[in-house]
Write a protein that holds these residues in place. Structure first.
Motif, mmCIF file in Angstrom:
data_model
loop_
_atom_site.group_PDB
_atom_site.id
_atom_site.type_symbol
_atom_site.label_atom_id
_atom_site.label_comp_id
_atom_site.label_asym_id
_atom_site.label_seq_id
_atom_site.Cartn_x
_atom_site.Cartn_y
_atom_site.Cartn_z
ATOM 1 N N GLN A 75 -5.645 -11.394 9.456
ATOM 2 C CA GLN A 75 -5.086 -12.733 9.585
ATOM 3 C C GLN A 75 -3.713 -12.838 8.927
ATOM 4 O O GLN A 75 -3.247 -13.908 8.609
ATOM 5 N N TYR B 63 -8.340 -9.336 5.457
ATOM 6 C CA TYR B 63 -7.076 -9.883 4.965
ATOM 7 C C TYR B 63 -5.936 -9.547 5.922
ATOM 8 O O TYR B 63 -5.100 -10.379 6.253
ATOM 9 N N LEU B 64 -5.898 -8.273 6.371
ATOM 10 C CA LEU B 64 -4.775 -7.852 7.186
ATOM 11 C C LEU B 64 -4.793 -8.486 8.560
ATOM 12 O O LEU B 64 -3.752 -8.750 9.143
ATOM 13 N N ASN C 112 6.137 -6.880 6.337
ATOM 14 C CA ASN C 112 4.843 -7.437 5.952
ATOM 15 C C ASN C 112 4.820 -8.947 5.977
ATOM 16 O O ASN C 112 3.800 -9.554 6.243
ATOM 17 N N LEU D 27 -7.479 1.356 9.762
ATOM 18 C CA LEU D 27 -8.838 0.819 9.730
ATOM 19 C C LEU D 27 -9.365 0.588 11.143
ATOM 20 O O LEU D 27 -10.534 0.804 11.432
ATOM 21 N N ASN E 187 1.681 -2.989 5.982
ATOM 22 C CA ASN E 187 0.355 -3.549 6.238
ATOM 23 C C ASN E 187 -0.147 -3.152 7.609
ATOM 24 O O ASN E 187 -1.334 -2.912 7.807
ATOM 25 N N PHE F 163 0.830 -1.198 0.000
ATOM 26 C CA PHE F 163 0.000 0.000 0.000
ATOM 27 C C PHE F 163 0.861 1.243 0.000
ATOM 28 O O PHE F 163 1.925 1.274 0.610
ATOM 29 N N VAL G 184 -1.844 0.262 7.617
ATOM 30 C CA VAL G 184 -3.189 0.257 7.046
ATOM 31 C C VAL G 184 -4.165 -0.392 8.025
ATOM 32 O O VAL G 184 -5.287 0.087 8.224
ATOM 33 N N LYS H 158 -13.105 -5.985 3.711
ATOM 34 C CA LYS H 158 -12.362 -7.105 3.116
ATOM 35 C C LYS H 158 -10.868 -6.900 3.305
ATOM 36 O O LYS H 158 -10.127 -7.852 3.566
ATOM 37 N N VAL H 159 -10.422 -5.659 3.160
ATOM 38 C CA VAL H 159 -9.004 -5.378 3.390
ATOM 39 C C VAL H 159 -8.675 -5.670 4.847
ATOM 40 O O VAL H 159 -7.648 -6.282 5.164
ATOM 41 N N PHE I 31 -9.809 -8.793 -0.983
ATOM 42 C CA PHE I 31 -10.305 -7.554 -1.562
ATOM 43 C C PHE I 31 -9.869 -7.397 -3.008
ATOM 44 O O PHE I 31 -10.292 -6.484 -3.697
#
Lengths: 193, 158
Positions: free
Chosen positions: B49, B46-47, B82, B20, B13, A2, B16, B42-43, A103
């Protein structure tokens, strides 16, 4: 994966949003415009990170809505070429693998970029799918979708919007091509841990 | 729409995920009440887990400071944060020209990664799967299984 991108955009705020504070209304408008959309050659917009400035507020003749020029930052998903990303298996067929991040679904690993030597054999459980197997040191390693698969980003493509619908596949505005070729470390995590 | 600055900074990651969370993603199991769009959820899924969930701002700052002697590029550092490689073979694809740049000190770097970013307890449990037991050579909260199976020690750090 990102990064932040600073953008400037001119938008009109419809009068029914007057009950909200300016910042809230502008943020809502930006979110409906950009979130979950792919900006060409930039990436998939995930979120509005912050708003730097809101200028303007003029109402042009013949309009009922004020126009604002907004400077803001978006969180964009765009892996760089060479980055290692961890994703789950979505589909596996003769052309290669398709991976998903939840996503973002359009990650393809073509047959040519599978670890050498690999072969595929039809999957008994799922009709049209195959199981890819890597032969290494006389041992077979399967890609069976139980754990995450690490791949290297080979290329990020932003194909042009086609004028007519091509076949049954929905148009993907952003496609990532990945590779599993390496000296070790790529492929399902269970191969290496 | 005008692009003022295409890359105004790279985000790990964790950052982000933190962003959130600060908007309320974590506290809402129904996913309807928080002011977060479904695609953003959804993001978040993912992050949460991925390895980012057990990281903190301090551990990332510590890692960045301590990996200075290895002269990694910013993207490589972000990638390591990450993915959190826990063995030499996992870190191999992340760094270019690994041998010529780092040589022997790769193992020290991997050790540093494992120290600064320990896996959270449920990650350790998930790895203790029935047939193949790999404990990563760290303090074995799980007790008995560590070190009994000689094959797994190939990728352990000690």
């Amino acid at each position: 994966m990102f990064n932040l991108t600073k953008l400037e955009h001119t938008l009109r705020l419809k009068p029914h949003l007057l009950s909200l504070s300016l910042e809230e209304a502008v943020k809502g408008e930006l979110e409906s415009l950009f979130v979950d959309k792919v900006i060409a050659n930039l990436g998939l917009c995930i979120s509005v990170y912050d708003i730097e400035s809101i200028d303007g507020g003029f109402i042009f003749a013949n309009e009922g809505a004020p126009t604002y020029t907004v400077k803001f930052r978006l969180i964009i998903f765009r892996p760089y070429v060479g980055e290692i990303v961890s994703a789950k298996l979505k589909e596996s067929n003769r052309n290669g693998l398709r991976l998903t991040l939840g996503f973002f679904d359009d990650i393809y690993i073509p047959e040519l970029l599978m670890p050498e030597p690999s072969h595929c054999k039809p999957d008994e459980d799922h009709k049209n799918q195959v199981i890819w197997t890597w032969l290494f040191n006389d041992e077979e390693y399967f890609i069976d979708g139980h754990d995450e698969i690490r791949f290297r980003v080979q290329n990020v493509k932003f194909p042009e919007i086609p004028k007519e619908q091509i076949g049954t596949k929905p148009f993907a505005p952003m496609e990532i091509t990945g590779s599993l070729v390496s000296d070790g470390g790529l492929g399902p995590v269970s191969w290496w841990v | 729409m005008k692009i003022l600055q295409e890359n105004a900074g790279q985000l790990t990651n964790f950052e982000v995920l933190d962003f959130l969370k600060s908007r309320g993603a974590a506290k809402d199991p129904t996913k309807v009440l928080a002011p977060i769009a479904p695609s953003e959820f959804k993001v978040y899924d993912y992050l949460v887990q991925s390895v980012a969930k057990s990281q903190t701002r301090e551990s990332i700052a510590k890692f960045v400071a301590e990996c200075k002697p290895y002269k990694l590029t910013k993207s490589e550092i972000a990638n390591i944060i990450n993915i959190r490689p826990s063995s030499v073979v996992e870190i191999d694809p992340l760094i270019e020209n690994l041998d010529s740049r780092l040589g022997e000190s790769v193992e020290d770097l991997v050790q540093l990664v494992v120290e600064v970013f320990p896996p959270s307890p449920d990650e350790k449990k998930a790895e203790g799967t029935p047939e193949l037991d790999e404990s990563k050579g760290e303090d074995t909260a799980d007790g008995s299984k560590a070190g009994d199976i000689p094959d797994e020690s190939n990728f352990d750090d000690e």
